[in-house]
Each structure stands twice: as C-alpha cells, then as structure tokens.
Write a protein that holds these residues in place. Structure first.
Motif, PDB file in Angstrom:
ATOM      1  N   VAL A 128      15.680  11.218  -4.240  1.00  0.00           N
ATOM      2  CA  VAL A 128      14.527  10.353  -4.464  1.00  0.00           C
ATOM      3  C   VAL A 128      13.354  11.080  -3.822  1.00  0.00           C
ATOM      4  N   ASN A 129      12.498  11.621  -4.665  1.00  0.00           N
ATOM      5  CA  ASN A 129      11.365  12.422  -4.184  1.00  0.00           C
ATOM      6  C   ASN A 129      10.083  11.610  -4.261  1.00  0.00           C
ATOM      7  N   ILE A 130       9.305  11.672  -3.208  1.00  0.00           N
ATOM      8  CA  ILE A 130       7.995  11.028  -3.185  1.00  0.00           C
ATOM      9  C   ILE A 130       6.943  12.124  -3.306  1.00  0.00           C
ATOM     10  N   ASP A 131       6.140  12.023  -4.346  1.00  0.00           N
ATOM     11  CA  ASP A 131       5.071  12.988  -4.590  1.00  0.00           C
ATOM     12  C   ASP A 131       3.750  12.300  -4.221  1.00  0.00           C
ATOM     13  N   LEU A 132       3.227  12.609  -3.039  1.00  0.00           N
ATOM     14  CA  LEU A 132       1.975  12.013  -2.581  1.00  0.00           C
ATOM     15  C   LEU A 132       0.814  12.713  -3.272  1.00  0.00           C
ATOM     16  N   VAL A 133       0.046  11.944  -4.037  1.00  0.00           N
ATOM     17  CA  VAL A 133      -1.059  12.511  -4.809  1.00  0.00           C
ATOM     18  C   VAL A 133      -2.371  11.813  -4.433  1.00  0.00           C
ATOM     19  N   TRP A 134      -3.459  12.523  -4.644  1.00  0.00           N
ATOM     20  CA  TRP A 134      -4.786  11.973  -4.331  1.00  0.00           C
ATOM     21  C   TRP A 134      -5.685  11.909  -5.553  1.00  0.00           C
ATOM     22  N   THR A 135      -5.138  12.228  -6.715  1.00  0.00           N
ATOM     23  CA  THR A 135      -5.920  12.182  -7.947  1.00  0.00           C
ATOM     24  C   THR A 135      -5.187  11.320  -8.951  1.00  0.00           C
ATOM     25  N   PRO A 136      -5.760  10.259  -9.444  1.00  0.00           N
ATOM     26  CA  PRO A 136      -7.090   9.789  -9.074  1.00  0.00           C
ATOM     27  C   PRO A 136      -7.077   9.155  -7.683  1.00  0.00           C
ATOM     28  N   PHE A 137      -8.214   9.232  -7.031  1.00  0.00           N
ATOM     29  CA  PHE A 137      -8.342   8.649  -5.705  1.00  0.00           C
ATOM     30  C   PHE A 137      -8.260   7.130  -5.837  1.00  0.00           C
ATOM     31  N   TRP A 138      -7.482   6.494  -4.981  1.00  0.00           N
ATOM     32  CA  TRP A 138      -7.281   5.047  -5.068  1.00  0.00           C
ATOM     33  C   TRP A 138      -8.581   4.299  -4.814  1.00  0.00           C
ATOM     34  N   ASN A 139      -8.743   3.193  -5.546  1.00  0.00           N
ATOM     35  CA  ASN A 139      -9.848   2.278  -5.279  1.00  0.00           C
ATOM     36  C   ASN A 139      -9.381   0.858  -5.594  1.00  0.00           C
ATOM     37  N   PRO A 140     -10.049  -0.159  -5.090  1.00  0.00           N
ATOM     38  CA  PRO A 140      -9.588  -1.543  -5.253  1.00  0.00           C
ATOM     39  C   PRO A 140      -9.411  -1.997  -6.700  1.00  0.00           C
ATOM     40  N   SER A 141     -10.081  -1.358  -7.651  1.00  0.00           N
ATOM     41  CA  SER A 141      -9.922  -1.776  -9.053  1.00  0.00           C
ATOM     42  C   SER A 141      -8.514  -1.488  -9.572  1.00  0.00           C
ATOM     43  N   MET A 142      -7.740  -0.687  -8.847  1.00  0.00           N
ATOM     44  CA  MET A 142      -6.369  -0.358  -9.254  1.00  0.00           C
ATOM     45  C   MET A 142      -5.370  -1.451  -8.881  1.00  0.00           C
ATOM     46  N   MET A 143      -5.798  -2.401  -8.069  1.00  0.00           N
ATOM     47  CA  MET A 143      -4.919  -3.487  -7.640  1.00  0.00           C
ATOM     48  C   MET A 143      -4.707  -4.485  -8.772  1.00  0.00           C
ATOM     49  N   SER A 144      -3.588  -5.194  -8.699  1.00  0.00           N
ATOM     50  CA  SER A 144      -3.342  -6.268  -9.655  1.00  0.00           C
ATOM     51  C   SER A 144      -4.346  -7.388  -9.386  1.00  0.00           C
ATOM     52  N   GLU A 145      -4.504  -8.244 -10.367  1.00  0.00           N
ATOM     53  CA  GLU A 145      -5.424  -9.368 -10.202  1.00  0.00           C
ATOM     54  C   GLU A 145      -4.985 -10.258  -9.037  1.00  0.00           C
ATOM     55  N   ASP A 146      -3.675 -10.472  -8.912  1.00  0.00           N
ATOM     56  CA  ASP A 146      -3.160 -11.294  -7.809  1.00  0.00           C
ATOM     57  C   ASP A 146      -3.497 -10.681  -6.451  1.00  0.00           C
ATOM     58  N   ALA A 147      -3.359  -9.367  -6.333  1.00  0.00           N
ATOM     59  CA  ALA A 147      -3.659  -8.693  -5.064  1.00  0.00           C
ATOM     60  C   ALA A 147      -5.144  -8.799  -4.728  1.00  0.00           C
ATOM     61  N   ARG A 148      -5.995  -8.626  -5.743  1.00  0.00           N
ATOM     62  CA  ARG A 148      -7.444  -8.743  -5.502  1.00  0.00           C
ATOM     63  C   ARG A 148      -7.800 -10.158  -5.051  1.00  0.00           C
ATOM     64  N   GLU A 149      -7.174 -11.145  -5.699  1.00  0.00           N
ATOM     65  CA  GLU A 149      -7.423 -12.543  -5.298  1.00  0.00           C
ATOM     66  C   GLU A 149      -6.981 -12.778  -3.852  1.00  0.00           C
ATOM     67  N   GLU A 150      -5.798 -12.274  -3.512  1.00  0.00           N
ATOM     68  CA  GLU A 150      -5.257 -12.459  -2.159  1.00  0.00           C
ATOM     69  C   GLU A 150      -6.195 -11.882  -1.108  1.00  0.00           C
ATOM     70  N   LEU A 151      -6.834 -10.758  -1.428  1.00  0.00           N
ATOM     71  CA  LEU A 151      -7.741 -10.120  -0.480  1.00  0.00           C
ATOM     72  C   LEU A 151      -9.188 -10.581  -0.641  1.00  0.00           C
ATOM     73  N   GLY A 152      -9.443 -11.449  -1.603  1.00  0.00           N
ATOM     74  CA  GLY A 152     -10.799 -11.952  -1.815  1.00  0.00           C
ATOM     75  C   GLY A 152     -11.718 -10.950  -2.470  1.00  0.00           C
ATOM     76  N   ILE A 153     -11.142 -10.044  -3.278  1.00  0.00           N
ATOM     77  CA  ILE A 153     -11.932  -9.043  -4.010  1.00  0.00           C
ATOM     78  C   ILE A 153     -11.977  -9.467  -5.475  1.00  0.00           C
ATOM     79  N   PHE A 154     -13.161  -9.734  -5.969  1.00  0.00           N
ATOM     80  CA  PHE A 154     -13.283 -10.216  -7.356  1.00  0.00           C
ATOM     81  C   PHE A 154     -14.061  -9.280  -8.219  1.00  0.00           C
TER      82      PHE A 154
END
Length: 101
Positions: A75-101
């Motif tokens: 089981v290999n984990i390939d840590l990547v930085w492209t594309p760079f993560w941003n909050p728009s990548m979260m599920s709608e439920d996760a954004r709601e939980e964190l108060g990001i709309f």
C-alpha cells in the motif's frame, strides 16, 4: 483485490485530520487510487505542506488500507502537491461542518 471505491470507503471511515476532525475523503485530500496486481497506490495531499500531523495522516491511510485488505502486498502513499489543495475541494458536508460556504 479491492476496488478503488472500496479503498476510498476505508479511508473515509478511518482516516481523519485530527485538527479539523473530518475524514480525508470529505476534505478532498484523496486525488487518485489505483490497484494493480497486489499493490495499491493512493495519490493524496495535505491541507498544507507544513501540516504538523501530516506524517500521522499518511501513516494512518497506509495502515488502515493494509489492515482492511491484507491481500495487498503493498500500500503506497504518493504525497502530491499538484493541484495544491484548497477548500473548494471539500465535500459540501465538510464545508458546511466548517462553516465554509
């Protein structure tokens, strides 16, 4: 052999960012999962390059997938930085939980 969807479900259930208390799938940190022969590769990222719990999250991902699917020899984990993560990548439920709309 497990499917990428089955591996994604294991990650969703078991691997959380301990600072945000949300799973890595809903956070949008899992970019790709491939399964070939007896090996799985998970391309994932972290919320930031300096994430202090990054090594723990990566280790948890590898450990839980290997435990759930012992038939996988690797089981290999390939840590990547492209594309760079941003909050728009979260599920709608996760954004709601964190108060990001």
């Amino acid at each position: 052999m497990p499917t990428p969807e089955e591996i994604r479900e294991v990650l969703k259930i078991n691997v959380k960012d301990p600072e945000l208390m949300l799973n890595v799938v809903d956070l949008g940190l899992i970019y790709d999962i491939t399964v070939e022969d007896k090996s799985a590769t998970i391309a994932m990222t972290l919320t930031s390059p300096g994430c202090p719990v990054g090594p723990m999250i990566l280790g948890d991902a590898q450990r839980y997938v290997h435990q759930a699917f012992p038939e996988l020899e690797e089981v290999n984990i390939d840590l990547v930085w492209t594309p760079f993560w941003n909050p728009s990548m979260m599920s709608e439920d996760a954004r709601e939980e964190l108060g990001i709309f």
